[in-house]
Design a protein around this motif. Structure first.
Motif, PDB file in Angstrom:
ATOM      1  N   THR A  60       0.830  -1.207   0.000  1.00 27.33           N
ATOM      2  CA  THR A  60       0.000   0.000   0.000  1.00 27.33           C
ATOM      3  C   THR A  60       0.863   1.256   0.000  1.00 27.33           C
ATOM      4  O   THR A  60       0.607   2.209  -0.746  1.00 27.33           O
ATOM      5  CB  THR A  60      -0.930   0.010   1.223  1.00 27.33           C
ATOM      6  N   ALA A  61       1.895   1.262   0.824  1.00 27.50           N
ATOM      7  CA  ALA A  61       2.784   2.424   0.908  1.00 27.50           C
ATOM      8  C   ALA A  61       3.487   2.667  -0.420  1.00 27.50           C
ATOM      9  O   ALA A  61       3.615   3.818  -0.866  1.00 27.50           O
ATOM     10  CB  ALA A  61       3.810   2.216   2.024  1.00 27.50           C
ATOM     11  N   PHE A  62       3.942   1.598  -1.071  1.00 28.30           N
ATOM     12  CA  PHE A  62       4.614   1.750  -2.365  1.00 28.30           C
ATOM     13  C   PHE A  62       3.657   2.296  -3.430  1.00 28.30           C
ATOM     14  O   PHE A  62       4.048   3.130  -4.260  1.00 28.30           O
ATOM     15  CB  PHE A  62       5.200   0.419  -2.824  1.00 28.30           C
ATOM     16  N   LEU A  63       2.396   1.835  -3.416  1.00 28.86           N
ATOM     17  CA  LEU A  63       1.418   2.321  -4.393  1.00 28.86           C
ATOM     18  C   LEU A  63       1.126   3.809  -4.182  1.00 28.86           C
ATOM     19  O   LEU A  63       1.044   4.576  -5.147  1.00 28.86           O
ATOM     20  CB  LEU A  63       0.121   1.505  -4.290  1.00 28.86           C
ATOM     21  N   ILE A  64       0.968   4.201  -2.925  1.00 24.82           N
ATOM     22  CA  ILE A  64       0.731   5.613  -2.622  1.00 24.82           C
ATOM     23  C   ILE A  64       1.935   6.452  -3.050  1.00 24.82           C
ATOM     24  O   ILE A  64       1.793   7.523  -3.657  1.00 24.82           O
ATOM     25  CB  ILE A  64       0.438   5.809  -1.121  1.00 24.82           C
ATOM     26  N   ALA A  65       3.127   5.964  -2.735  1.00 22.76           N
ATOM     27  CA  ALA A  65       4.353   6.693  -3.081  1.00 22.76           C
ATOM     28  C   ALA A  65       4.501   6.826  -4.596  1.00 22.76           C
ATOM     29  O   ALA A  65       4.891   7.889  -5.107  1.00 22.76           O
ATOM     30  CB  ALA A  65       5.565   5.975  -2.494  1.00 22.76           C
ATOM     31  N   PHE A  66       4.201   5.755  -5.310  1.00 20.50           N
ATOM     32  CA  PHE A  66       4.270   5.773  -6.775  1.00 20.50           C
ATOM     33  C   PHE A  66       3.292   6.796  -7.337  1.00 20.50           C
ATOM     34  O   PHE A  66       3.636   7.591  -8.223  1.00 20.50           O
ATOM     35  CB  PHE A  66       3.943   4.377  -7.312  1.00 20.50           C
ATOM     36  N   ASP A  67       2.079   6.796  -6.804  1.00 21.09           N
ATOM     37  CA  ASP A  67       1.037   7.702  -7.290  1.00 21.09           C
ATOM     38  C   ASP A  67       1.368   9.158  -6.987  1.00 21.09           C
ATOM     39  O   ASP A  67       1.276  10.016  -7.877  1.00 21.09           O
ATOM     40  CB  ASP A  67      -0.296   7.332  -6.638  1.00 21.09           C
ATOM     41  N   ILE A  68       1.768   9.443  -5.761  1.00 17.91           N
ATOM     42  CA  ILE A  68       2.017  10.831  -5.369  1.00 17.91           C
ATOM     43  C   ILE A  68       3.288  11.371  -6.025  1.00 17.91           C
ATOM     44  O   ILE A  68       3.284  12.466  -6.602  1.00 17.91           O
ATOM     45  CB  ILE A  68       2.122  10.956  -3.837  1.00 17.91           C
ATOM     46  N   GLY A  69       4.376  10.616  -5.972  1.00 20.35           N
ATOM     47  CA  GLY A  69       5.631  11.081  -6.562  1.00 20.35           C
ATOM     48  C   GLY A  69       5.542  11.242  -8.063  1.00 20.35           C
ATOM     49  O   GLY A  69       5.948  12.262  -8.625  1.00 20.35           O
ATOM     50  N   GLY A  70       4.993  10.227  -8.723  1.00 24.82           N
ATOM     51  CA  GLY A  70       4.853  10.300 -10.172  1.00 24.82           C
ATOM     52  C   GLY A  70       3.859  11.356 -10.600  1.00 24.82           C
ATOM     53  O   GLY A  70       4.093  12.110 -11.545  1.00 24.82           O
ATOM     54  N   GLY A  71       2.729  11.426  -9.879  1.00 29.74           N
ATOM     55  CA  GLY A  71       1.692  12.388 -10.218  1.00 29.74           C
ATOM     56  C   GLY A  71       2.143  13.820 -10.023  1.00 29.74           C
ATOM     57  O   GLY A  71       1.774  14.717 -10.789  1.00 29.74           O
ATOM     58  N   MET A  72       2.943  14.046  -8.981  1.00 23.39           N
ATOM     59  CA  MET A  72       3.440  15.394  -8.721  1.00 23.39           C
ATOM     60  C   MET A  72       4.250  15.911  -9.913  1.00 23.39           C
ATOM     61  O   MET A  72       4.113  17.067 -10.311  1.00 23.39           O
ATOM     62  CB  MET A  72       4.303  15.395  -7.462  1.00 23.39           C
ATOM     63  N   ILE A  73       5.067  15.042 -10.494  1.00 24.52           N
ATOM     64  CA  ILE A  73       5.877  15.443 -11.644  1.00 24.52           C
ATOM     65  C   ILE A  73       5.038  15.471 -12.921  1.00 24.52           C
ATOM     66  O   ILE A  73       5.074  16.441 -13.683  1.00 24.52           O
ATOM     67  CB  ILE A  73       7.077  14.490 -11.828  1.00 24.52           C
ATOM     68  N   SER A  74       4.263  14.415 -13.149  1.00 23.71           N
ATOM     69  CA  SER A  74       3.485  14.327 -14.385  1.00 23.71           C
ATOM     70  C   SER A  74       2.487  15.477 -14.515  1.00 23.71           C
ATOM     71  O   SER A  74       2.279  16.009 -15.613  1.00 23.71           O
ATOM     72  CB  SER A  74       2.749  12.986 -14.451  1.00 23.71           C
ATOM     73  N   ASN A  75       1.866  15.864 -13.415  1.00 18.91           N
ATOM     74  CA  ASN A  75       0.885  16.946 -13.473  1.00 18.91           C
ATOM     75  C   ASN A  75       1.505  18.281 -13.839  1.00 18.91           C
ATOM     76  O   ASN A  75       0.805  19.199 -14.277  1.00 18.91           O
ATOM     77  CB  ASN A  75       0.162  17.090 -12.131  1.00 18.91           C
ATOM     78  N   SER A  76       2.809  18.404 -13.656  1.00 18.82           N
ATOM     79  CA  SER A  76       3.483  19.670 -13.976  1.00 18.82           C
ATOM     80  C   SER A  76       4.001  19.706 -15.407  1.00 18.82           C
ATOM     81  O   SER A  76       4.498  20.749 -15.864  1.00 18.82           O
ATOM     82  CB  SER A  76       4.647  19.914 -13.002  1.00 18.82           C
ATOM     83  N   LEU A  77       3.908  18.586 -16.114  1.00 19.03           N
ATOM     84  CA  LEU A  77       4.383  18.543 -17.498  1.00 19.03           C
ATOM     85  C   LEU A  77       3.539  19.441 -18.388  1.00 19.03           C
ATOM     86  O   LEU A  77       2.337  19.592 -18.175  1.00 19.03           O
ATOM     87  CB  LEU A  77       4.330  17.112 -18.036  1.00 19.03           C
ATOM     88  N   ASN A  78       4.152  20.030 -19.387  1.00 15.24           N
ATOM     89  CA  ASN A  78       3.403  20.832 -20.348  1.00 15.24           C
ATOM     90  C   ASN A  78       2.306  20.004 -21.011  1.00 15.24           C
ATOM     91  O   ASN A  78       1.199  20.502 -21.242  1.00 15.24           O
ATOM     92  CB  ASN A  78       4.347  21.398 -21.415  1.00 15.24           C
ATOM     93  N   SER A  79       2.618  18.761 -21.321  1.00 14.86           N
ATOM     94  CA  SER A  79       1.636  17.889 -21.966  1.00 14.86           C
ATOM     95  C   SER A  79       0.421  17.667 -21.066  1.00 14.86           C
ATOM     96  O   SER A  79      -0.715  17.602 -21.545  1.00 14.86           O
ATOM     97  CB  SER A  79       2.277  16.551 -22.333  1.00 14.86           C
ATOM     98  N   ALA A  80       0.652  17.548 -19.761  1.00 13.80           N
ATOM     99  CA  ALA A  80      -0.457  17.346 -18.831  1.00 13.80           C
ATOM    100  C   ALA A  80      -1.253  18.629 -18.641  1.00 13.80           C
ATOM    101  O   ALA A  80      -2.486  18.603 -18.536  1.00 13.80           O
ATOM    102  CB  ALA A  80       0.065  16.845 -17.486  1.00 13.80           C
ATOM    103  N   LYS A  81      -0.560  19.765 -18.556  1.00 11.37           N
ATOM    104  CA  LYS A  81      -1.262  21.044 -18.440  1.00 11.37           C
ATOM    105  C   LYS A  81      -2.167  21.243 -19.663  1.00 11.37           C
ATOM    106  O   LYS A  81      -3.313  21.686 -19.545  1.00 11.37           O
ATOM    107  CB  LYS A  81      -0.262  22.196 -18.335  1.00 11.37           C
ATOM    108  N   ARG A  82      -1.654  20.926 -20.835  1.00  6.93           N
ATOM    109  CA  ARG A  82      -2.420  21.067 -22.077  1.00  6.93           C
ATOM    110  C   ARG A  82      -3.632  20.132 -22.048  1.00  6.93           C
ATOM    111  O   ARG A  82      -4.754  20.536 -22.356  1.00  6.93           O
ATOM    112  CB  ARG A  82      -1.531  20.715 -23.269  1.00  6.93           C
ATOM    113  N   PHE A  83      -3.399  18.899 -21.652  1.00  3.10           N
ATOM    114  CA  PHE A  83      -4.438  17.869 -21.686  1.00  3.10           C
ATOM    115  C   PHE A  83      -5.540  18.143 -20.660  1.00  3.10           C
ATOM    116  O   PHE A  83      -6.731  18.122 -20.988  1.00  3.10           O
ATOM    117  CB  PHE A  83      -3.787  16.509 -21.417  1.00  3.10           C
TER     118      PHE A  83
END
Length: 203
Positions: A60-83
């Motif tokens: 559970t901890a690894f899944l949360i960490a994967f989601d939060i860490g990855g999402g924090m970066i992915s959400n800041s991508l230009n491609s994500a902002k555009r989408f």
């Protein structure tokens, strides 16, 4: 603006709900790199006995960490902002309708409850406090005028960090959780910003 970049809101291609449709390879690499950083930290905690979790807690901890860490970066991508700040396209279906709804996307982040209940002997009050504060921050950013969304989001992150450090103390192993959750959603997902593309990009 740099000569090798341009602002572009249009995008085409297979829907990518993680990095945003049309993400460059380097954008995807940066996003996925973020998803492994916190799990590596948690692995260090486990192997050095800084935390004592059972296997279900570890997963559970690894899944949360994967989601939060990855999402924090992915959400800041230009491609994500555009989408995520563009209207839903037909081929994005109900998933696109759900994920592009700022409220629905935020509401499903019940992570504080999961962490409080699973990692602090059923401490649902920890989850309730942070979930309410989190949704309050979502509301404030959503109703703020566009030109103030980014600075307001950063002010809210400042408050969240101070609360996390001194008032609603983090659960062992999750000191990182609240700061990164707020970065992922409050600034990363909710704040609309100009999405840049390479100058020679067609779409």
């Amino acid at each position: 603006m740099e000569k090798n970049t341009k602002v572009m809101w249009d995008y085409k291609g297979k829907p990518d709900f993680i990095n945003g449709t049309g993400a460059y390879l380097e954008e995807k690499i940066i996003g996925y790199a973020g998803s492994i950083v916190i799990p590596l930290l948690l692995a260090y905690f486990i192997f050095t006995s800084k935390v004592e979790w059972n296997y279900f807690q570890m997963i559970t901890a690894f899944l949360i960490a994967f989601d939060i860490g990855g999402g924090m970066i992915s959400n800041s991508l230009n491609s994500a902002k555009r989408f995520y700040h563009s209207s839903v396209k037909k081929d994005e279906g109900t998933t696109g309708i759900f994920l592009k709804n700022k409220w629905l996307f935020s509401l499903v982040h019940i992570h504080p409850f999961i962490i409080g209940i699973m990692f602090d002997s059923g401490n649902w009050l920890y989850g309730l406090k942070w979930y309410i504060l989190f949704l309050l921050a979502v509301l404030i950013v959503n109703v703020a005028p566009l030109y103030l969304k980014r600075p307001i989001s950063m002010l809210l992150i400042l408050f969240a960090n101070l609360l996390n450090f001194y008032f609603i103390l983090p659960i062992p192993g999750f000191d990182w959780f609240i700061p990164f959750l707020f970065l992922k959603i409050i600034t990363g997902h909710l704040v609309k910003e100009e999405p840049y593309r390479k100058a020679n990009s067609i779409h």
